[in-house]
Every structure is written in structure tokens, then in C-alpha cells.
Design a protein around this motif. Structure first.
Motif, PDB file in Angstrom:
ATOM      1  N   GLY A   1       0.835  -1.191   0.000  1.00 19.45           N
ATOM      2  CA  GLY A   1       0.000   0.000   0.000  1.00 19.45           C
ATOM      3  C   GLY A   1       0.870   1.240   0.000  1.00 19.45           C
ATOM      4  O   GLY A   1       1.798   1.348   0.813  1.00 19.45           O
TER       5      GLY A   1
ATOM      6  N   LEU B   1      -3.332   4.605  -1.436  1.00 20.67           N
ATOM      7  CA  LEU B   1      -4.146   5.126  -0.336  1.00 20.67           C
ATOM      8  C   LEU B   1      -3.969   6.638  -0.329  1.00 20.67           C
ATOM      9  O   LEU B   1      -2.995   7.162   0.209  1.00 20.67           O
TER      10      LEU B   1
ATOM     11  N   HIS C   1      -7.788   3.677  -3.206  1.00 16.30           N
ATOM     12  CA  HIS C   1      -8.738   3.909  -2.118  1.00 16.30           C
ATOM     13  C   HIS C   1      -8.619   5.348  -1.625  1.00 16.30           C
ATOM     14  O   HIS C   1      -7.524   5.820  -1.305  1.00 16.30           O
TER      15      HIS C   1
ATOM     16  N   THR D   1      -9.013   7.786   1.215  1.00 14.35           N
ATOM     17  CA  THR D   1      -9.068   7.612   2.661  1.00 14.35           C
ATOM     18  C   THR D   1      -9.943   8.648   3.363  1.00 14.35           C
ATOM     19  O   THR D   1     -10.143   8.549   4.577  1.00 14.35           O
TER      20      THR D   1
ATOM     21  N   PHE E   1     -10.563   2.145   6.392  1.00 17.36           N
ATOM     22  CA  PHE E   1      -9.692   1.589   7.422  1.00 17.36           C
ATOM     23  C   PHE E   1     -10.294   0.348   8.079  1.00 17.36           C
ATOM     24  O   PHE E   1      -9.569  -0.490   8.612  1.00 17.36           O
ATOM     25  N   THR E   2     -11.596   0.223   8.016  1.00 17.83           N
ATOM     26  CA  THR E   2     -12.251  -0.995   8.494  1.00 17.83           C
ATOM     27  C   THR E   2     -12.231  -2.064   7.405  1.00 17.83           C
ATOM     28  O   THR E   2     -11.876  -3.227   7.647  1.00 17.83           O
TER      29      THR E   2
ATOM     30  N   LEU F   1     -10.254  -2.504   4.911  1.00 23.14           N
ATOM     31  CA  LEU F   1      -8.940  -3.000   4.496  1.00 23.14           C
ATOM     32  C   LEU F   1      -8.073  -3.456   5.670  1.00 23.14           C
ATOM     33  O   LEU F   1      -6.878  -3.698   5.498  1.00 23.14           O
ATOM     34  N   ALA F   2      -8.645  -3.594   6.838  1.00 26.14           N
ATOM     35  CA  ALA F   2      -7.861  -4.014   8.014  1.00 26.14           C
ATOM     36  C   ALA F   2      -7.115  -5.317   7.726  1.00 26.14           C
ATOM     37  O   ALA F   2      -7.685  -6.283   7.220  1.00 26.14           O
TER      38      ALA F   2
ATOM     39  N   SER G   1      -4.825  -5.964   5.461  1.00 22.87           N
ATOM     40  CA  SER G   1      -4.763  -6.308   4.034  1.00 22.87           C
ATOM     41  C   SER G   1      -3.378  -6.208   3.405  1.00 22.87           C
ATOM     42  O   SER G   1      -3.205  -6.648   2.269  1.00 22.87           O
TER      43      SER G   1
ATOM     44  N   LEU H   1       3.444  -1.169   3.934  1.00 27.86           N
ATOM     45  CA  LEU H   1       2.904   0.158   3.664  1.00 27.86           C
ATOM     46  C   LEU H   1       4.073   1.113   3.486  1.00 27.86           C
ATOM     47  O   LEU H   1       5.006   1.122   4.291  1.00 27.86           O
TER      48      LEU H   1
ATOM     49  N   TYR I   1      -3.405   3.692   9.997  1.00 27.69           N
ATOM     50  CA  TYR I   1      -2.719   3.004   8.897  1.00 27.69           C
ATOM     51  C   TYR I   1      -2.067   1.710   9.352  1.00 27.69           C
ATOM     52  O   TYR I   1      -2.058   0.710   8.611  1.00 27.69           O
TER      53      TYR I   1
ATOM     54  N   LEU J   1      -3.919  -1.446   8.977  1.00 32.85           N
ATOM     55  CA  LEU J   1      -4.088  -2.053   7.656  1.00 32.85           C
ATOM     56  C   LEU J   1      -3.067  -3.146   7.388  1.00 32.85           C
ATOM     57  O   LEU J   1      -3.187  -3.883   6.402  1.00 32.85           O
TER      58      LEU J   1
END
Length: 348
Positions: free
Chosen positions: A180, A205, A224, A226, A232-233, A235-236, A238, A242, A255, A258
Motif C-alpha cells: 500500500g 491510499l 482507495h 481515505t 480503514f475498516t 482494508l484491516a 490487508s 505500507l 494506517y 491495515l
């Protein structure tokens, strides 16, 4: 005897840029004299010219993304020849003897790496950067630009390219890696291109959907916005990695949530404010947070060769010397897609 060359400098913190003349040293045995064609504007230049980090040396000539042609070489130089197209990045000297230097991580020199501008060399002279018609640099700190690449688009890779390539390479990003990229500005858009070329599954993101079409064209498989906090829910857990390219403080806890088990967040931005995260954001799922800045000379050359092989350049707006102040403001406002590059022939 030194050489006088045309340049842009700012006389004090926050002041505008003025055409001026600066001195470049005569060649030492291991020096390369470069006629600059392009100089990229990095957000670091803005932080430094406005002294947002403190310690700036004024008058200041910024610029650590430099591409040009070799005009002259010192008697001991064998790695570069007159007529070669070359680049210079974020630093121009180090001891080359300490453990980090021997490991090819000159940026961590224990004797003190010499930054390309607003620093003092081992000889005590203040360094002046690439917003200039010419620069003289120790040969070890000059890299080769591959044949056939777009020169303006390659210039920002000397900072943005290596800054994003180094942590991706260090984390063995490849096929199956879920990456991400937080923010898709000057750093972020290059991170998307490089991670995609490495074979990763890349998601952008970004705060809004304004750059979605660009993000997907650069190689992202998902985008996505943000500003919709449900992201944030949804893609938790995922992502494996990052890459935070944002130059301002972000909600690290949001973040970090995620990341999957054992995932890492790489922080590349350098906001003036402190970064803060809850211990539980790290303890949960054994997540990690780390910082990263540029790379050594060998890795920078590796990055340039990789980008040339995969047709990667930064997406740039080429400007002239009269537009630098305007573009500083536009970069801060997020109004440049995606890097500004100065045509050095317009200086003087």
C-alpha cells in the motif's frame, strides 16, 4: 582558481529565489565537472529553503536531483569521461572508510556524509546544489544515466527513485507482495511505478479520488480514497508493506491497522511534527515501523538500471528558473503532477 557559474539562490529562510553567481572549485584529481541540464525540485528543498528543519546555511542554492553531461574530469578519474550523461543525488562526499561506507551505505557515514547543498564539506566549504548551470563532484558520488532514457523524467529518480526503491528492495518486494502506497505525490507516484514493476499487488491510499485514473495507469491494481473512513475498516490486515510518502503527520494508528501479521510500515516523509503511534498498534499482529532515506551509490545505480529496463521515469512538469517560487507553493498545495524539474539552460 574557482569557476563562477549562474545559479538561483535564496538569501535567507523563506525569501524568494534570485538569479546569482556561485563559485565552483577547480577540479581535484578525483573530481568530475558536470554541465547541468536538469535539476529536480524535491520537497526537501522546500523544507530547507524555508528552514523548517532548522540549521540551513544561507544564502542557499538547493537541488539534489541533478542530471547533466560531463565537461571535464580530474587526472585520477576512470569511471566517467567527457560527454557521459551522469547524475548526482543527495550527497557528494563521505569518508569511504567507515563500516557503512564499506557496506555501500555512504548515506550513513560515521564521519558525516556531505549533503549536496546547505552543508559543509570536509574542506570546510559550503556546498551548493543543482539549481545551477554547473557542479563539481567527487567521482565516486557521480552515477551513470542509462542510454535511451528521458532525461527530464529520470532526474527526480536521483532522490525520489532511490528513496522508494531502497526499502522496496530491502523488503524483497515481488510477486504476491501486497503493497500500500500512502499518498501519491512526488514520492508516491514513483513508489507505485517501481513496486508494480517488481511484481507487487499495489494499492494507492490517497486522501481523495482525484488521482485515481493516474494511479491505475501507473500500475496500481486498486485505489482507495481515505477521506472515506470506512476504508480503514474494510482494508484491516490487508497489506504486507505500507510505504508512507506523505510529508505531513498522518494517523499512524489507523494506517498500522491495515497491516497483516508481521507487516511493516516504511516512513519516507519528514514532517516537522513528531510521529506518534500507540504501542498496541505495533504489538498487535507483530507490526513494525521503520524509517528509510535514500540509498548508497551502488544501489542508486542499480535503481537507475532497473528503471531504465522497465521504462520507469517520474511524471514531470519542466519549468524555467523564473517559476521556482511559484512551484514551491504549488508543491506544498499538492498541485503538481507529479514532480517539477528545472531546465537549467534557463538559469542565467
Amino acid at each position: 582558481m574557482s569557476t563562477t557559474v549562474a545559479a538561483l539562490s535564496t538569501p535567507e529562510a523563506g525569501a524568494g529565489f534570485e538569479p546569482t553567481e556561485i563559485e565552483r572549485r577547480d577540479l581535484r584529481d578525483n573530481d568530475v565537472r558536470i554541465a547541468i541540464a536538469y535539476a529536480g525540485i524535491c520537497h526537501t528543498d522546500i523544507h530547507q529553503a524555508r528552514d523548517e528543519w532548522g540549521g540551513g546555511i544561507f544564502p542557499m542554492t538547493p537541488g539534489h536531483e541533478i542530471l547533466g553531461t560531463v565537461e571535464e574530469v580530474g587526472s585520477a578519474v576512470t569511471s566517467h569521461a567527457v560527454g557521459d550523461v551522469v547524475g548526482v543525488g543527495c550527497f557528494v562526499d563521505s569518508c569511504l572508510e567507515c563500516e557503512p561506507c564499506r557496506d555501500g551505505e555512504e548515506q550513513f557515514c560515521t564521519q558525516g556524509v556531505v549533503q549536496t547543498y546547505s552543508d559543509k564539506g570536509y574542506d570546510g566549504e559550503v556546498t551548493r546544489g543543482g539549481y545551477s548551470r554547473q557542479v563539481v563532484v567527487r567521482d565516486h558520488f557521480v552515477v551513470s544515466i542509462p542510454d535511451g532514457v528521458d532525461h527530464a523524467g529520470t532526474t527526480p529518480l536521483l532522490c525520489a527513485g532511490i528513496t522508494t526503491y531502497a526499502p522496496l528492495r530491502r523488503h524483497d518486494v515481488g510477486a504476491g507482495t501486497r503493497v500500500g502506497v500512502i499518498g501519491m505525490g512526488g514520492l508516491g507516484h514513483v513508489a507505485v511505478k517501481i513496486a508494480a514493476a517488481m511484481g507487487a499487488e499495489v494499492s494507492v491510499l490517497s486522501r481523495t479520488a482525484a488521482k485515481q485514473e493516474d494511479g491505475l495507469s501507473f500500475g496500481a491494481t486498486a485505489y482507495h480514497a481515505t477521506e472515506d473512513e470506512s476504508v480503514f475498516t474494510d482494508l484491516a490486515g490487508s497489506f504486507d508493506l505500507l510505504v508512507n510518502t506523505v510529508g505531513a503527520a498522518v494517523d499512524l494508528d489507523a494506517y498500522l491497522g491495515l497491516l497483516d501479521r508481521g507487516g511493516s510500515m516504511i516512513n519516507l516523509g519528514a514532517p516537522s511534527d513528531s510521529l506518534q503511534a500507540s504501542a498496541f498498534s505495533l504489538l498487535t499482529y507483530r507490526r513494525r515501523m521503520e524509517g528509510s532515506m535514500v540509498g548508497g551509490l551502488a544501489e542508486t545505480q542499480e535503481m537507475l538500471d532497473f528503471c531504465a529496463e522497465h521504462g520507469i521515469t517520474a511524471t514531470v512538469e519542466v519549468i524555467d528558473g523564473t517559476q521556482v517560487d511559484e512551484y514551491f507553493d504549488r508543491i506544498v498545495d499538492g498541485d503538481v503532477r507529479y514532480r517539477a524539474v528545472i531546465d537549467a539552460s534557463t538559469l542565467g
